[in-house]
Design a protein around this motif. Structure first.
Motif, PDB file in Angstrom:
ATOM      1  N   GLU A   6       0.598  -3.563   4.227  1.00 34.66           N
ATOM      2  CA  GLU A   6      -0.091  -1.797   4.694  1.00 34.66           C
ATOM      3  C   GLU A   6      -0.941  -1.658   3.419  1.00 34.66           C
ATOM      4  O   GLU A   6      -2.034  -0.744   2.662  1.00 34.66           O
ATOM      5  CB  GLU A   6       1.168  -0.754   4.795  1.00 34.66           C
ATOM      6  N   LYS A   7      -0.442  -2.306   2.211  1.00 37.74           N
ATOM      7  CA  LYS A   7      -0.618  -1.695   0.980  1.00 37.74           C
ATOM      8  C   LYS A   7      -2.763  -2.585   0.814  1.00 37.74           C
ATOM      9  O   LYS A   7      -3.382  -2.027   0.291  1.00 37.74           O
ATOM     10  CB  LYS A   7      -0.113  -2.517  -0.547  1.00 37.74           C
ATOM     11  N   ARG A   8      -2.381  -3.853   1.703  1.00 41.02           N
ATOM     12  CA  ARG A   8      -3.843  -4.151   1.741  1.00 41.02           C
ATOM     13  C   ARG A   8      -4.778  -3.354   2.356  1.00 41.02           C
ATOM     14  O   ARG A   8      -6.116  -3.618   2.189  1.00 41.02           O
ATOM     15  CB  ARG A   8      -3.642  -5.966   2.321  1.00 41.02           C
ATOM     16  N   GLY A  29      -1.966  -0.368 -10.360  1.00 43.04           N
ATOM     17  CA  GLY A  29      -0.898  -0.202  -9.177  1.00 43.04           C
ATOM     18  C   GLY A  29      -1.416  -1.844  -8.206  1.00 43.04           C
ATOM     19  O   GLY A  29      -2.835  -2.068  -7.992  1.00 43.04           O
ATOM     20  N   SER A  30      -0.561  -2.366  -7.451  1.00 42.48           N
ATOM     21  CA  SER A  30      -0.759  -3.373  -6.585  1.00 42.48           C
ATOM     22  C   SER A  30      -1.501  -2.993  -5.433  1.00 42.48           C
ATOM     23  O   SER A  30      -1.857  -4.284  -5.126  1.00 42.48           O
ATOM     24  CB  SER A  30       1.121  -4.237  -6.453  1.00 42.48           C
ATOM     25  N   THR A  31      -0.976  -1.486  -5.009  1.00 43.06           N
ATOM     26  CA  THR A  31      -2.030  -1.179  -4.139  1.00 43.06           C
ATOM     27  C   THR A  31      -3.730  -1.276  -4.303  1.00 43.06           C
ATOM     28  O   THR A  31      -4.327  -1.693  -3.529  1.00 43.06           O
ATOM     29  CB  THR A  31      -1.792  -0.007  -3.382  1.00 43.06           C
ATOM     30  N   VAL A  32      -3.848  -0.479  -5.986  1.00 42.37           N
ATOM     31  CA  VAL A  32      -5.085  -0.441  -6.348  1.00 42.37           C
ATOM     32  C   VAL A  32      -5.656  -1.887  -6.172  1.00 42.37           C
ATOM     33  O   VAL A  32      -7.661  -1.977  -6.657  1.00 42.37           O
ATOM     34  CB  VAL A  32      -4.883  -0.089  -7.156  1.00 42.37           C
ATOM     35  N   ALA A  83       0.146   5.833  -5.322  1.00 44.22           N
ATOM     36  CA  ALA A  83       1.448   6.936  -6.021  1.00 44.22           C
ATOM     37  C   ALA A  83       2.336   6.535  -5.413  1.00 44.22           C
ATOM     38  O   ALA A  83       2.412   5.704  -4.558  1.00 44.22           O
ATOM     39  CB  ALA A  83       1.030   8.223  -4.755  1.00 44.22           C
ATOM     40  N   ASP A  84       3.821   7.217  -5.978  1.00 43.71           N
ATOM     41  CA  ASP A  84       4.603   6.165  -5.395  1.00 43.71           C
ATOM     42  C   ASP A  84       5.505   7.056  -4.590  1.00 43.71           C
ATOM     43  O   ASP A  84       6.254   7.240  -4.242  1.00 43.71           O
ATOM     44  CB  ASP A  84       5.541   6.857  -6.886  1.00 43.71           C
ATOM     45  N   GLU A  85       5.279   8.864  -4.620  1.00 37.97           N
ATOM     46  CA  GLU A  85       5.374   9.140  -3.587  1.00 37.97           C
ATOM     47  C   GLU A  85       4.493  10.504  -2.783  1.00 37.97           C
ATOM     48  O   GLU A  85       3.540  11.020  -4.168  1.00 37.97           O
ATOM     49  CB  GLU A  85       6.564   9.910  -3.607  1.00 37.97           C
ATOM     50  N   ILE A  93       4.009  12.367  -6.757  1.00 44.25           N
ATOM     51  CA  ILE A  93       4.483  11.819  -7.989  1.00 44.25           C
ATOM     52  C   ILE A  93       3.474  10.330  -8.146  1.00 44.25           C
ATOM     53  O   ILE A  93       3.706   9.072  -7.412  1.00 44.25           O
ATOM     54  CB  ILE A  93       6.156  11.269  -7.352  1.00 44.25           C
ATOM     55  N   LYS A  94       3.145  10.409  -9.909  1.00 40.80           N
ATOM     56  CA  LYS A  94       2.670   9.096  -9.777  1.00 40.80           C
ATOM     57  C   LYS A  94       3.151   8.435 -10.868  1.00 40.80           C
ATOM     58  O   LYS A  94       3.850   9.394 -12.019  1.00 40.80           O
ATOM     59  CB  LYS A  94       1.898   9.159 -10.245  1.00 40.80           C
ATOM     60  N   GLY A  95       2.973   7.823 -11.821  1.00 44.21           N
ATOM     61  CA  GLY A  95       3.493   6.929 -13.064  1.00 44.21           C
ATOM     62  C   GLY A  95       4.753   5.629 -12.886  1.00 44.21           C
ATOM     63  O   GLY A  95       5.258   5.568 -14.064  1.00 44.21           O
ATOM     64  N   GLY A  96       4.935   5.425 -11.834  1.00 44.72           N
ATOM     65  CA  GLY A  96       5.682   4.232 -11.955  1.00 44.72           C
ATOM     66  C   GLY A  96       5.148   2.743 -12.802  1.00 44.72           C
ATOM     67  O   GLY A  96       6.062   2.126 -12.950  1.00 44.72           O
ATOM     68  N   SER A 120       5.894   3.826   2.873  1.00 41.79           N
ATOM     69  CA  SER A 120       7.871   3.997   2.234  1.00 41.79           C
ATOM     70  C   SER A 120       6.868   5.162   1.346  1.00 41.79           C
ATOM     71  O   SER A 120       8.056   5.668   1.156  1.00 41.79           O
ATOM     72  CB  SER A 120       7.898   2.742   1.791  1.00 41.79           C
ATOM     73  N   LYS A 121       6.273   5.358   1.317  1.00 42.32           N
ATOM     74  CA  LYS A 121       5.989   6.534   0.349  1.00 42.32           C
ATOM     75  C   LYS A 121       5.461   7.685   0.570  1.00 42.32           C
ATOM     76  O   LYS A 121       5.668   8.480  -0.259  1.00 42.32           O
ATOM     77  CB  LYS A 121       4.405   6.074  -0.787  1.00 42.32           C
ATOM     78  N   ARG A 122       4.893   7.973   1.774  1.00 41.27           N
ATOM     79  CA  ARG A 122       5.758   9.357   2.096  1.00 41.27           C
ATOM     80  C   ARG A 122       7.198  10.294   2.801  1.00 41.27           C
ATOM     81  O   ARG A 122       8.091   9.467   2.993  1.00 41.27           O
ATOM     82  CB  ARG A 122       4.644   8.919   3.607  1.00 41.27           C
TER      83      ARG A 122
HETATM   84  C1  5RP Z   1       1.272   3.444 -11.925  1.00 39.23           C
HETATM   85  C2  5RP Z   1       0.986   4.991 -10.928  1.00 39.23           C
HETATM   86  C3  5RP Z   1       1.199   3.830  -9.282  1.00 39.23           C
HETATM   87  O1  5RP Z   1      -0.105   3.683  -8.416  1.00 39.23           O
HETATM   88  C4  5RP Z   1       2.091   3.755  -8.422  1.00 39.23           C
HETATM   89  O2  5RP Z   1       3.053   3.367  -9.197  1.00 39.23           O
HETATM   90  C5  5RP Z   1       2.165   2.640  -7.257  1.00 39.23           C
HETATM   91  O3  5RP Z   1       1.823   1.754  -7.821  1.00 39.23           O
HETATM   92  P1  5RP Z   1       1.529   0.815  -6.247  1.00 39.23           P
HETATM   93  O4  5RP Z   1       0.662   0.751  -5.741  1.00 39.23           O
HETATM   94  O5  5RP Z   1       2.422  -0.838  -7.209  1.00 39.23           O
HETATM   95  O6  5RP Z   1       3.385   0.472  -4.897  1.00 39.23           O
HETATM   96  O7  5RP Z   1       0.905   5.607 -10.240  1.00 39.23           O
HETATM   97  O8  5RP Z   1       1.414   4.871 -12.372  1.00 39.23           O
END
Ligand code: 5RP
Length: 213
Positions: A6-8, A29-32, A83-85, A93-96, A120-122
């Motif tokens: 899904e991230k890809r 992040g991994s999605t980016v 995003a994280d959520e 919420i971001k910053g993971g 899973s982030k929704r």
């Molecule tokens: C980094 C972030 C990321 O966007 C967030 O942690 C999501 O990361 P990932 O795409 O690896 O799940 O806010 O500060």
């Protein structure tokens, strides 16, 4: 479908928002990372990217995408980040990954914020993912006490230093009913550099895999 798939898909789908000649704001992040891989195929059709972290800068440069200084580019048309959520109002919420400060700066400088996530982030209510807050190191305890007064449980992300030389506090135990109000309130506490709530400047578009929310 797995989270990685899904991230890809989300990263690749965001390419449709990139216009010829653009300077693209790029998150972290991994999605980016999937988005940057896909962006490399367009490298001859864009001017370059403004990066939100050393991690993304390394990947962009490795793929031959010019990394530009936000002070020189002026406003950007597009910012793409994970995003994280994400709640139903596209508050995040971001910053993971500890890159929240530069991410918030680039998001604020951009006309359109396309957020790319897996399902899973929704969430309906933000806060199950601990809220990251970047703090000036000497203010860590002061900020921690202010968070406790507000019912949160602050946990220092020990050993992590941000790209800006600061520290991260993760706040557990908050159910965030009014993200805009909480973001404004926390922004008043001396020593807080950035709150990982993206509510005043929410996402404009959220892609969950290849599906727009
Ligand atoms: C980094 C972030 C990321 O966007 C967030 O942690 C999501 O990361 P990932 O795409 O690896 O799940 O806010 O500060």
């Amino acid at each position: 479908m797995s989270n990685a798939n899904e991230k890809r898909l989300a990263g690749e789908s965001a390419i449709r928002y990139v216009e010829d000649g653009a300077i693209v704001g790029v998150g972290t992040g991994s999605t980016v990372a999937f988005f940057i891989d896909a962006l490399a195929d367009l490298r001859d059709r864009i001017q370059g990217a403004v990066s939100s972290s050393e991690q993304s800068t390394t990947q962009l440069k490795k793929l031959g995408i010019p990394v530009l200084d936000l002070n020189a580019t002026g406003p950007l048309s597009l910012y793409v980040d994970g995003a994280d959520e994400c709640d139903p109002h596209k508050h995040l919420i971001k910053g993971g990954g500890a890159a929240l400060t530069r991410e918030k700066i680039v998001a604020a400088a951009s006309d359109k914020f396309v957020c790319i996530i897996d399902s899973s982030k929704r969430v309906d209510l933000l806060g199950k993912f601990p809220l990251p807050i970047e703090v000036i190191p000497m203010a860590r305890s002061l900020v921690g006490r202010e968070i406790v007064k507000r019912g949160g449980n602050p946990v220092w992300r020990d050993g992590v230093v941000t790209d800006n030389g600061n520290w991260i506090i993760d706040v557990h135990g908050w159910q965030i009913v009014d993200p805009v109000a909480l973001e404004k309130d926390l922004n008043q506490i001396p020593g807080i550099v950035t709150v990982g709530l993206f509510a005043q400047r929410a996402a404009d578009v959220v892609l969950i895999g290849d599906r727009e929310m």
